[in-house]
Design a protein around this motif. Structure first.
Motif, PDB file in Angstrom:
ATOM      1  N   ARG A 239       4.342   0.146   8.312  1.00  0.00           N
ATOM      2  CA  ARG A 239       4.915  -0.762   7.334  1.00  0.00           C
ATOM      3  C   ARG A 239       3.860  -0.971   6.249  1.00  0.00           C
ATOM      4  O   ARG A 239       2.682  -1.190   6.554  1.00  0.00           O
ATOM      5  CB  ARG A 239       5.293  -2.092   7.979  1.00  0.00           C
ATOM      6  N   TYR A 240       4.287  -0.905   5.011  1.00  0.00           N
ATOM      7  CA  TYR A 240       3.354  -0.964   3.891  1.00  0.00           C
ATOM      8  C   TYR A 240       3.421  -2.333   3.223  1.00  0.00           C
ATOM      9  O   TYR A 240       4.491  -2.935   3.083  1.00  0.00           O
ATOM     10  CB  TYR A 240       3.677   0.129   2.865  1.00  0.00           C
ATOM     11  N   TYR A 241       2.258  -2.804   2.784  1.00  0.00           N
ATOM     12  CA  TYR A 241       2.156  -4.103   2.121  1.00  0.00           C
ATOM     13  C   TYR A 241       1.370  -3.935   0.822  1.00  0.00           C
ATOM     14  O   TYR A 241       0.384  -3.189   0.762  1.00  0.00           O
ATOM     15  CB  TYR A 241       1.439  -5.115   3.018  1.00  0.00           C
ATOM     16  N   VAL A 242       1.820  -4.651  -0.205  1.00  0.00           N
ATOM     17  CA  VAL A 242       1.159  -4.614  -1.499  1.00  0.00           C
ATOM     18  C   VAL A 242       0.935  -6.044  -1.971  1.00  0.00           C
ATOM     19  O   VAL A 242       1.819  -6.903  -1.845  1.00  0.00           O
ATOM     20  CB  VAL A 242       1.991  -3.836  -2.545  1.00  0.00           C
ATOM     21  N   GLY A 243      -0.271  -6.297  -2.499  1.00  0.00           N
ATOM     22  CA  GLY A 243      -0.597  -7.604  -3.049  1.00  0.00           C
ATOM     23  C   GLY A 243      -0.482  -7.588  -4.564  1.00  0.00           C
ATOM     24  O   GLY A 243      -0.940  -6.643  -5.220  1.00  0.00           O
ATOM     25  N   PHE A 244       0.144  -8.622  -5.118  1.00  0.00           N
ATOM     26  CA  PHE A 244       0.365  -8.724  -6.562  1.00  0.00           C
ATOM     27  C   PHE A 244      -0.322  -9.979  -7.111  1.00  0.00           C
ATOM     28  O   PHE A 244      -0.294 -11.037  -6.477  1.00  0.00           O
ATOM     29  CB  PHE A 244       1.861  -8.808  -6.880  1.00  0.00           C
ATOM     30  N   VAL A 245      -0.909  -9.840  -8.296  1.00  0.00           N
ATOM     31  CA  VAL A 245      -1.440 -10.973  -9.055  1.00  0.00           C
ATOM     32  C   VAL A 245      -0.781 -10.942 -10.426  1.00  0.00           C
ATOM     33  O   VAL A 245      -0.912  -9.958 -11.156  1.00  0.00           O
ATOM     34  CB  VAL A 245      -2.972 -10.908  -9.195  1.00  0.00           C
ATOM     35  N   ASP A 246      -0.052 -11.990 -10.738  1.00  0.00           N
ATOM     36  CA  ASP A 246       0.674 -12.069 -12.017  1.00  0.00           C
ATOM     37  C   ASP A 246       1.555 -10.841 -12.241  1.00  0.00           C
ATOM     38  O   ASP A 246       1.623 -10.292 -13.349  1.00  0.00           O
ATOM     39  CB  ASP A 246      -0.303 -12.222 -13.184  1.00  0.00           C
ATOM     40  N   GLY A 247       2.209 -10.387 -11.175  1.00  0.00           N
ATOM     41  CA  GLY A 247       3.123  -9.265 -11.276  1.00  0.00           C
ATOM     42  C   GLY A 247       2.478  -7.900 -11.273  1.00  0.00           C
ATOM     43  O   GLY A 247       3.175  -6.886 -11.354  1.00  0.00           O
ATOM     44  N   GLU A 248       1.165  -7.840 -11.156  1.00  0.00           N
ATOM     45  CA  GLU A 248       0.456  -6.552 -11.153  1.00  0.00           C
ATOM     46  C   GLU A 248       0.047  -6.197  -9.729  1.00  0.00           C
ATOM     47  O   GLU A 248      -0.526  -7.032  -9.008  1.00  0.00           O
ATOM     48  CB  GLU A 248      -0.781  -6.630 -12.045  1.00  0.00           C
ATOM     49  N   HIS A 252      -3.471  -2.778  -1.488  1.00  0.00           N
ATOM     50  CA  HIS A 252      -2.520  -2.087  -0.609  1.00  0.00           C
ATOM     51  C   HIS A 252      -3.078  -2.032   0.811  1.00  0.00           C
ATOM     52  O   HIS A 252      -4.289  -1.907   1.032  1.00  0.00           O
ATOM     53  CB  HIS A 252      -2.300  -0.662  -1.129  1.00  0.00           C
ATOM     54  N   LEU A 253      -2.175  -2.128   1.778  1.00  0.00           N
ATOM     55  CA  LEU A 253      -2.543  -1.996   3.187  1.00  0.00           C
ATOM     56  C   LEU A 253      -1.306  -1.572   3.967  1.00  0.00           C
ATOM     57  O   LEU A 253      -0.182  -1.944   3.611  1.00  0.00           O
ATOM     58  CB  LEU A 253      -3.076  -3.326   3.740  1.00  0.00           C
ATOM     59  N   ALA A 254      -1.510  -0.788   5.013  1.00  0.00           N
ATOM     60  CA  ALA A 254      -0.420  -0.392   5.897  1.00  0.00           C
ATOM     61  C   ALA A 254      -0.759  -0.822   7.324  1.00  0.00           C
ATOM     62  O   ALA A 254      -1.929  -0.977   7.684  1.00  0.00           O
ATOM     63  CB  ALA A 254      -0.198   1.116   5.837  1.00  0.00           C
ATOM     64  N   CYS A 267      -4.547  -0.142   8.233  1.00  0.00           N
ATOM     65  CA  CYS A 267      -5.281   0.978   7.636  1.00  0.00           C
ATOM     66  C   CYS A 267      -4.811   1.165   6.192  1.00  0.00           C
ATOM     67  O   CYS A 267      -3.902   0.497   5.722  1.00  0.00           O
ATOM     68  CB  CYS A 267      -5.028   2.245   8.452  1.00  0.00           C
ATOM     69  N   ARG A 268      -5.458   2.136   5.506  1.00  0.00           N
ATOM     70  CA  ARG A 268      -5.135   2.487   4.115  1.00  0.00           C
ATOM     71  C   ARG A 268      -5.299   1.281   3.178  1.00  0.00           C
ATOM     72  O   ARG A 268      -4.465   1.000   2.330  1.00  0.00           O
ATOM     73  CB  ARG A 268      -3.713   3.036   3.977  1.00  0.00           C
ATOM     74  N   MET A 269      -6.422   0.582   3.335  1.00  0.00           N
ATOM     75  CA  MET A 269      -6.678  -0.549   2.452  1.00  0.00           C
ATOM     76  C   MET A 269      -7.321  -0.059   1.158  1.00  0.00           C
ATOM     77  O   MET A 269      -8.314   0.661   1.183  1.00  0.00           O
ATOM     78  CB  MET A 269      -7.583  -1.571   3.125  1.00  0.00           C
ATOM     79  N   VAL A 270      -6.739  -0.466   0.047  1.00  0.00           N
ATOM     80  CA  VAL A 270      -7.252  -0.101  -1.274  1.00  0.00           C
ATOM     81  C   VAL A 270      -7.135  -1.314  -2.199  1.00  0.00           C
ATOM     82  O   VAL A 270      -6.102  -1.983  -2.211  1.00  0.00           O
ATOM     83  CB  VAL A 270      -6.469   1.079  -1.893  1.00  0.00           C
ATOM     84  N   VAL A 271      -8.207  -1.592  -2.932  1.00  0.00           N
ATOM     85  CA  VAL A 271      -8.161  -2.571  -4.017  1.00  0.00           C
ATOM     86  C   VAL A 271      -8.403  -1.804  -5.310  1.00  0.00           C
ATOM     87  O   VAL A 271      -9.360  -1.033  -5.408  1.00  0.00           O
ATOM     88  CB  VAL A 271      -9.224  -3.673  -3.847  1.00  0.00           C
TER      89      VAL A 271
END
Length: 380
Positions: A239-248, A252-254, A267-271
């Motif tokens: 399952r994939y998760y994405v973090g947004f700040v002001d719509g951007e 990312h993390l799975a 895993c697959r953490m990226v900033v």
């Protein structure tokens, strides 16, 4: 400290110079002066800022603050035949150098392996700041602070540098024509060359970032994948998760099930590079892992812990400081690919499974640290 700037140059009387004087009623461009009373002698400060428009005397003031120190040139002194991870504090420790790079938001590991001339402007800016942090200078004056980078990198980079610099014992004076960095730097004092005013005290506060976390279908991963330091296939049943700040989309993390050990694997953490150093990465990781113990995860009733592995020195240090995480492993020499292949063949034969084409996992020399967030730690 009283600083008086009196710049002089020739008063030219050429045809064009005379015409300019006549057209714009300007008697001369030969003289420039500005006076400033800066609290330099007071040792109870870490960062001061001289801010104002171009041509208002910031650099001239900076030259007089500490004449024996001069103005720091972040682009000077970099070897073209060494990666920046070798060029920064060559006599210092590995952890101190990588920690400085991560502290100023240059967390992109591939960038560490490039020489300074091969970096982008934003990466050069942060590399110069990392060098200052790693060298541990007592005093520094930085001209054109954040002037060569876009405003998002400027603000986040300024905030990251401020946090890292204030952990040490040095003093820094930043010269900048941009007022938008002041809240991010949280300086102890600011002198404005436009108005001639000095302001002191806790008048600036870093903006609070509202991080929103959404579960996605993995369609965002191609946008983040180029910034991940490993090239790997998609995670199984993730399952994939994405973090947004002001719509951007900024991080990312799975997460995929590891039910054989009663948990989930993150895993697959990226900033994104322009957001590294803003403090969103660990918040995002902790929130996604917390969600695995709730009904957001269909395996929540079977999840006793969430496991996370990383090679990033800065992230490892942050996780060790966080009471919700416990380090459970540290593999310094990488995996043995032959041993892995043998184990896979044995398991295939013992269970009567279809023969696997896998030749084993591992074979790299990547040091990996393993961490665990337990249900009890989240509830505490």
């Amino acid at each position: 400290m009283q600083i008086a700037v009196h710049n002089r140059c020739s008063d030219f009387n050429s045809y064009r110079a005379a015409r300019v004087k006549s057209l714009f009623n300007c008697e001369s461009g030969a003289n420039f002066g500005i006076a400033a009373d800066l609290p330099i002698e007071d040792g109870a400060w870490k960062i001061g800022v001289v801010v104002g428009p171009s041509g208002s005397g910031k650099t001239s003031i900076g030259r007089q603050i500490w004449p024996d120190v001069g103005i720091y040139d972040g682009d000077a002194g970099w070897p073209a035949d060494k990666p920046i991870v070798d060029a920064i504090a060559p006599d210092g420790g590995f952890d101190e150098v990588t920690g400085a790079l991560a502290a100023v938001g240059l967390g992109s590991v591939p960038a560490w392996l490039r020489p300074f001339p091969a970096l982008s402007n934003g990466e050069r800016f942060r590399a110069g700041l990392a060098r200052l942090i790693a060298e541990g200078r007592g005093r520094v004056v930085i001209d054109e602070f954040t002037s060569v980078v876009d405003r998002q990198i400027a603000k986040v980079g300024a905030g990251a540098f401020s946090k890292a610099w204030k952990r040490g014992g040095g003093q820094a004076v930043l010269l900048s024509c941009h007022y938008d960095i002041l809240d991010w730097v949280e300086p102890d004092w600011v002198f404005d060359t436009r108005t001639g005013e000095l302001q002191r005290g806790s008048l600036w506060r870093r903006p609070k970032l509202e991080l929103e976390v959404f579960q996605t279908d993995g369609s965002f991963w191609p946008m983040f994948e180029p910034h991940h330091y490993l090239k790997l296939p998609r995670m199984v049943a993730a399952r994939y998760y994405v973090g947004f700040v002001d719509g951007e989309a900024v991080c990312h993390l799975a997460a995929s099930p590891r039910l054989e050990v009663g948990g989930m694997r993150a895993c697959r953490m990226v900033v994104m590079p322009e957001w590294q150093g803003a403090g969103v990465g660990l918040r995002f990781l902790n929130e996604v892992c917390r969600l695995q113990f709730t009904e957001a995860n269909k395996y929540h009733d079977r999840t006793r812990a969430v496991y996370f592995h990383t090679s990033h020195p800065g992230l490892c240090a942050a996780l060790r400081r966080d009471s919700r995480w416990a380090q459970i492993s540290q593999q310094m020499g990488g995996g043995h690919k032959g041993k892995s292949a043998s184990t896979i063949r044995a398991a295939t034969a013992a269970n009567g499974w279809q023969a696997s084409a896998s030749s084993g996992y591992g074979g790299h020399q990547r040091a990996v640290s393993g961490f665990r967030m337990s249900r009890q730690a989240v509830a505490a």
